[in-house]
Design a protein around this motif. Structure first.
Motif, mmCIF file in Angstrom:
data_model
loop_
_atom_site.group_PDB
_atom_site.id
_atom_site.type_symbol
_atom_site.label_atom_id
_atom_site.label_comp_id
_atom_site.label_asym_id
_atom_site.label_seq_id
_atom_site.Cartn_x
_atom_site.Cartn_y
_atom_site.Cartn_z
ATOM 1 N N GLY A 117 -10.462 9.530 -1.436
ATOM 2 C CA GLY A 117 -11.728 9.486 -0.702
ATOM 3 C C GLY A 117 -12.761 8.713 -1.469
ATOM 4 N N ARG A 118 -13.729 8.163 -0.732
ATOM 5 C CA ARG A 118 -14.728 7.315 -1.364
ATOM 6 C C ARG A 118 -16.076 7.993 -1.290
ATOM 7 N NH1 ARG A 118 -14.913 4.033 -5.344
ATOM 8 N NH2 ARG A 118 -16.885 2.902 -5.358
ATOM 9 N N LYS A 119 -16.700 8.137 -2.389
ATOM 10 C CA LYS A 119 -18.080 8.630 -2.377
ATOM 11 C C LYS A 119 -18.870 7.898 -3.431
ATOM 12 C CE LYS A 119 -18.232 13.123 -0.216
ATOM 13 N NZ LYS A 119 -18.038 14.546 -0.421
ATOM 14 N N GLU A 120 -20.061 7.484 -3.087
ATOM 15 C CA GLU A 120 -20.901 6.834 -4.085
ATOM 16 C C GLU A 120 -21.465 7.921 -4.996
ATOM 17 O OE1 GLU A 120 -20.960 3.692 -4.432
ATOM 18 O OE2 GLU A 120 -19.853 3.290 -2.573
ATOM 19 N N ARG A 156 -2.927 -1.750 -2.799
ATOM 20 C CA ARG A 156 -1.874 -0.891 -2.255
ATOM 21 C C ARG A 156 -2.309 -0.224 -0.956
ATOM 22 N NH1 ARG A 156 2.364 0.454 -5.448
ATOM 23 N NH2 ARG A 156 2.600 2.351 -4.226
ATOM 24 N N HIS A 157 -3.614 -0.134 -0.717
ATOM 25 C CA HIS A 157 -4.107 0.535 0.494
ATOM 26 C C HIS A 157 -4.686 -0.452 1.491
ATOM 27 C CE1 HIS A 157 -4.425 4.908 -1.200
ATOM 28 N NE2 HIS A 157 -3.228 4.362 -1.367
ATOM 29 N N ASP A 158 -4.060 -1.572 1.655
ATOM 30 C CA ASP A 158 -4.415 -2.579 2.659
ATOM 31 C C ASP A 158 -5.876 -3.007 2.560
ATOM 32 O OD1 ASP A 158 -1.833 -2.098 3.572
ATOM 33 O OD2 ASP A 158 -2.552 -0.473 4.885
ATOM 34 N N GLY A 159 -6.335 -3.234 1.356
ATOM 35 C CA GLY A 159 -7.699 -3.746 1.174
ATOM 36 C C GLY A 159 -8.788 -2.700 1.320
ATOM 37 N N GLN A 160 -8.400 -1.460 1.563
ATOM 38 C CA GLN A 160 -9.387 -0.383 1.710
ATOM 39 C C GLN A 160 -9.653 0.276 0.354
ATOM 40 O OE1 GLN A 160 -11.325 0.790 3.966
ATOM 41 N NE2 GLN A 160 -10.364 1.411 5.844
ATOM 42 N N LEU A 161 -10.912 0.386 0.002
ATOM 43 C CA LEU A 161 -11.228 1.133 -1.220
ATOM 44 C C LEU A 161 -11.503 2.572 -0.811
ATOM 45 C CD1 LEU A 161 -11.630 1.042 -4.240
ATOM 46 C CD2 LEU A 161 -14.026 0.498 -3.868
ATOM 47 N N ASP A 162 -10.455 3.397 -0.898
ATOM 48 C CA ASP A 162 -10.619 4.772 -0.408
ATOM 49 C C ASP A 162 -10.314 5.797 -1.495
ATOM 50 O OD1 ASP A 162 -7.989 4.336 -0.636
ATOM 51 O OD2 ASP A 162 -7.476 4.775 1.455
ATOM 52 N N THR A 177 -9.335 9.311 3.328
ATOM 53 C CA THR A 177 -8.797 8.790 4.578
ATOM 54 C C THR A 177 -7.294 8.583 4.447
ATOM 55 O OG1 THR A 177 -9.545 6.679 3.719
ATOM 56 C CG2 THR A 177 -10.876 7.671 5.442
ATOM 57 N N ARG A 178 -6.873 8.372 3.199
ATOM 58 C CA ARG A 178 -5.459 8.108 2.957
ATOM 59 C C ARG A 178 -5.060 8.786 1.656
ATOM 60 N NH1 ARG A 178 -3.225 2.041 3.852
ATOM 61 N NH2 ARG A 178 -1.236 2.348 2.756
ATOM 62 N N ASP A 179 -3.879 9.376 1.629
ATOM 63 C CA ASP A 179 -3.421 10.076 0.425
ATOM 64 C C ASP A 179 -3.206 9.117 -0.737
ATOM 65 O OD1 ASP A 179 -3.406 12.492 1.658
ATOM 66 O OD2 ASP A 179 -1.284 12.363 2.270
ATOM 67 N N ILE A 180 -3.349 9.646 -1.927
ATOM 68 C CA ILE A 180 -2.855 8.944 -3.110
ATOM 69 C C ILE A 180 -1.443 9.465 -3.323
ATOM 70 C CG2 ILE A 180 -3.151 8.563 -5.575
ATOM 71 C CD1 ILE A 180 -6.111 9.217 -5.220
ATOM 72 N N THR A 181 -0.491 8.588 -3.237
ATOM 73 C CA THR A 181 0.901 9.045 -3.361
ATOM 74 C C THR A 181 1.345 8.974 -4.813
ATOM 75 O OG1 THR A 181 1.766 6.832 -3.060
ATOM 76 C CG2 THR A 181 1.418 8.165 -1.060
ATOM 77 N N LEU A 182 2.506 9.584 -5.056
ATOM 78 C CA LEU A 182 3.082 9.545 -6.394
ATOM 79 C C LEU A 182 3.361 8.100 -6.814
ATOM 80 C CD1 LEU A 182 3.678 11.779 -8.335
ATOM 81 C CD2 LEU A 182 6.011 11.921 -7.430
ATOM 82 N N THR A 232 3.257 18.448 0.636
ATOM 83 C CA THR A 232 2.219 17.419 0.718
ATOM 84 C C THR A 232 2.706 16.103 0.133
ATOM 85 O OG1 THR A 232 0.020 16.776 -0.003
ATOM 86 C CG2 THR A 232 1.204 18.280 -1.428
ATOM 87 N N GLU A 233 2.171 15.007 0.651
ATOM 88 C CA GLU A 233 2.491 13.688 0.119
ATOM 89 C C GLU A 233 1.371 13.218 -0.810
ATOM 90 O OE1 GLU A 233 5.185 11.406 0.668
ATOM 91 O OE2 GLU A 233 6.063 13.363 1.171
ATOM 92 N N GLY A 234 0.227 13.840 -0.658
ATOM 93 C CA GLY A 234 -0.948 13.333 -1.369
ATOM 94 C C GLY A 234 -1.241 14.111 -2.648
ATOM 95 N N LEU A 235 -1.740 13.389 -3.649
ATOM 96 C CA LEU A 235 -2.096 14.027 -4.911
ATOM 97 C C LEU A 235 -3.532 14.530 -4.853
ATOM 98 C CD1 LEU A 235 -0.551 11.392 -7.324
ATOM 99 C CD2 LEU A 235 0.358 13.675 -6.780
ATOM 100 N N PHE A 236 -3.778 15.587 -5.602
ATOM 101 C CA PHE A 236 -5.133 16.138 -5.700
ATOM 102 C C PHE A 236 -5.987 15.253 -6.612
ATOM 103 C CE2 PHE A 236 -7.886 19.211 -8.099
ATOM 104 C CZ PHE A 236 -8.767 19.492 -7.061
ATOM 105 N N ARG A 237 -5.417 14.888 -7.740
ATOM 106 C CA ARG A 237 -6.075 14.014 -8.706
ATOM 107 C C ARG A 237 -5.064 13.222 -9.481
ATOM 108 N NH1 ARG A 237 -11.044 17.625 -10.765
ATOM 109 N NH2 ARG A 237 -11.626 18.025 -8.611
#
Ligand SMILES: Nc1ncnc2c1ncn2[C@@H]1O[C@H](COP(=O)(O)OP(=O)(O)O)[C@@H](O)[C@H]1O
Ligand SMILES: [Mg+2]
Lengths: 242, 405
Positions: free
Chosen positions: B67-70, B249-255, B83-88, B219-224
């Motif tokens: 996720g992105r937060k300033e 790796r995330h199609d140009g999205q900084l998420d 918006t998208r998981d961080i995978t292993l 889950t597919e996504g990492l917490f941290r």
């Protein structure tokens, strides 16, 4: 002036002292003129509030006149700095107060030693001077007691010891027997007169007629002025020939 | 002129022979210093404790969250809603960046643990071997995961110290099997009791290989992802490098969000600042109270001794000598009072450190110095000014001070 220096004589000229009490001015000393030669025995009498203590304080350099001259040992002390007056108090004047004014935490011996300590006299010399004084005052057994453990008469004797330890030529006593019973009062007077007999100038303020009349020279004050100054050839119990 | 030795004898006599007055002044002085040193010591201990909590994360570790937060002010997101998981695979790809020394992917959850009839809920953490090095965790028994690089993880787990005691008591834990939900693992290591680090209480956690934990939590996504870098000075550059890699790796999205130790500290900066002000405020108030206390005691002392000042002058002491006598006395009293208060305070702080070893109770130097400074100055000043006044008076007036009483 040279002569005055040798004898430690006193010369007072036109001295005034006024106190402000509210919006009222008290004229405590009103044009005092006085000459005293070394070795005199003088009593000062007069009604309460007539300025006797103020005169004695002024002569003892505890207070400064508003006006006039006070010559002591050949110098006018009025324009002197307070520091210089302190030196004169130490070396020339012994003071005995009605209420003793001893330092409560110091022993009789230490109280008598105090002027020598302030003068910077070495301890060995101090002991040498103290011993005969303590003996003469009859305080040998009480020397290490605190003032609160002493009787009024003993306290006043300690105060006298303190006043004479620097061998000052002038001894001023403001109602020295005022707080004492007849017996110890007589004791103290005897001691003071003994010192006078050895050449010390003695000035005693008193309310006591009998005591006042023991002096050869008798001053009488009223409202800040000296109204009579009589010298009697015969001292002690004789009535003044008016 | 009074001799030096007599000067001190006179002063010491006046201190030791008026015990009540001396004691009261000493106590006032000591309490003043004690209050300042003790209160700031406790306040500073609290502040350092909080600081240490952050520092335990390590200076060279970046944390990546989904996720992105300033992070311009306010706390960084603690629970990512990416918006998208961080995978292993995402995490492992970071190892290709030069200067990345180690990474540790993390998944977290709670799960029911059971062994032979005994069961309880526990924090379950999935991660890799490197996690233990990054977090500086040591083992009291056994070792970290035995799985070799690249192969599928074995069914093994590691216990925090408290959890071990609760599950096994005095019995041996190593080699025992534990059920974690419907998965079984064998205990291969036990952590030493290292207290609470930032984030999780490791002593209550069960740690699994990350792939096994992902299966359990489905889950597919990492917490941290924790990223340890080789060069501390490269933090900004590394942040950019990791962001670039993830964007690719995330199609140009900084998420994703990268939390640096600095941004974490600056986010908590307000809290720390308030604590610092609180400590300073405590010190200032204590100093003020101390000053007033000392002033009162000293003024009473000097008033009582006005007649004595007059007497000393009547006996031939100069104003200068009288002042010097009183200053010596006030200085002696003030410094011994201050030192006494300081010693008592340090003793109490020592006791507190003994009782609560994890909080570093200690008085900052500026507080000790100003406590001693202020009380000494207060003590000396408030006895000096009235003594100065009394010394200036004609002796007869100073003497009458007593007659009037
Ligand atoms: N410090 C002072 N301030 C104001 N008035 C004073 C002071 N000392 C003395 N007086 C006044 O001066 C007058 C003379 O006082 P004092 O010399 O003590 O008299 P005595 O000793 O003859 O009884 C009195 O009216 C007294 O009130
Ligand atoms: Mg009088």
């Amino acid at each position: 002036m040279t002569e005055a220096m040798k004898t430690g004589a006193i010369k007072v000229r036109g001295v005034h002292r006024r106190f402000q009490l509210g919006d009222q001015t008290v004229h405590a000393l009103n044009d005092i003129n006085l000459d005293i030669t070394q070795g005199e025995y003088i009593s000062v009498m007069g009604p309460s509030g007539s300025g006797k203590s103020t005169l004695l304080n002024m002569l003892g350099l505890l207070d400064v006149p508003d006006e006039g001259e006070y010559w002591l040992a050949g110098e006018d002390t009025v324009p002197m700095s307070e520091e210089a007056r302190a030196g004169y108090r130490r070396d020339h004047i012994g003071f005995v107060f009605q209420s003793y004014h001893l330092v409560p935490r110091l022993s009789a011996r230490e109280n008598m030693e105090l002027p020598m300590v302030l003068a910077g006299i070495p301890p060995a010399e101090r002991r040498k001077r103290l011993a005969p004084v303590i003996q003469r005052l009859g305080l040998t057994e009480r020397a290490d007691h605190k003032p609160e453990q002493l009787s009024g008469g003993q306290r006043q004797r300690v105060a006298i010891g303190r006043a004479i330890i620097m061998q000052a030529p002038l001894l001023l006593a403001d109602e020295p027997t005022g707080n004492l019973d007849t017996h110890s009062g007589a004791d103290v007077v005897e001691l003071l007169e003994e010192l006078n007999a050895q050449g010390v100038t003695l000035m005693v303020v008193t309310h006591d007629m009998a005591l006042g009349q023991r002096a050869k020279r008798r001053l009488r004050m009223v409202d800040g002025a000296i109204v009579s100054d009589d010298t009697f050839a015969i001292s002690s119990s004789e009535e003044p020939a008016l | 002129m009074i001799r030096l030795q007599d000067h001190f004898t006179f002063t010491l006599r006046s201190l030791t022979r008026t015990r009540f007055r001396t004691t009261m002044q000493l106590v006032a002085m000591a309490i003043g210093v004690l209050a300042v040193v003790l209160l700031t010591g406790i306040g500073e201990g609290g502040r350092r404790f909080v600081m240490a909590e952050f520092a335990s994360l390590g200076n060279d570790v970046l944390v990546m969250l989904p996720g992105r937060k300033e992070t311009t002010g306010g706390l960084p997101p603690l629970t990512g809603e990416g918006t998208r998981d961080i995978t292993l695979e995402d995490a492992q790809s970071l190892m290709r960046i030069s200067d990345v020394e180690r990474i540790a992917p993390i998944v977290v959850g709670t799960s029911r643990l059971s062994i032979s009839g005994l069961s309880r809920d526990s924090l379950v953490l999935g991660t890799t071997q490197d996690f233990f090095s990054i977090r500086d965790l040591a083992f009291s028994q056994g070792q970290a995961f035995t799985t070799r690089e690249g192969s599928r993880s074995r069914s093994e787990c590691i216990l925090g110290a408290t959890l071990r005691d609760e599950l096994f008591g005095p019995k041996r834990a190593l080699g025992q099997w534990i059920n974690v939900a419907d998965y079984r693992c064998r205990v291969t290591g036990v952590l030493t009791d290292s207290g609470t680090g930032f984030g999780f209480d490791m002593s209550n956690a069960l740690i699994l290989p990350v792939d096994n934990a992902m299966q359990i939590f489905n889950t597919e996504g990492l917490f941290r992802v924790m990223i340890q870098i080789e060069n501390i000075d490269a933090v900004p550059a590394m942040t950019t490098a990791v962001e670039q890699q993830m964007k690719l790796r995330h199609d140009g999205q900084l998420d994703i969000t990268i939390v640096t130790p600095d941004s974490l500290l600056s986010a908590f900066n307000n809290v720390l600042l308030i604590m610092t002000f609180a400590v300073a405020g405590i010190a200032a108030i204590s100093l003020l109270v101390a000053g007033v206390l000392i002033m009162n005691m000293t003024l009473i002392g000097v008033a009582q001794r006005r007649a004595e000042i007059g007497l000393l002058k009547a006996l031939g002491a100069s104003s200068k000598e009288v002042r010097l006598l009183f200053i010596t006395e006030a200085t002696l009293l003030a410094t011994s009072g201050a030192v006494l208060g300081m010693l008592i305070a340090e003793f109490i702080l020592w006791g507190l450190r003994f009782k609560f070893p994890e909080v570093p109770f200690a008085t900052p130097l500026w507080a000790s110095v100003s406590a001693i400074g202020v009380s000494a100055i207060a003590g000396i000043l408030f006895s000096w000014i009235p003594a100065q006044k009394a010394a200036k008076l004609p002796p007869v007036l100073a003497l009458q001070a007593q007659a009037g009483k």
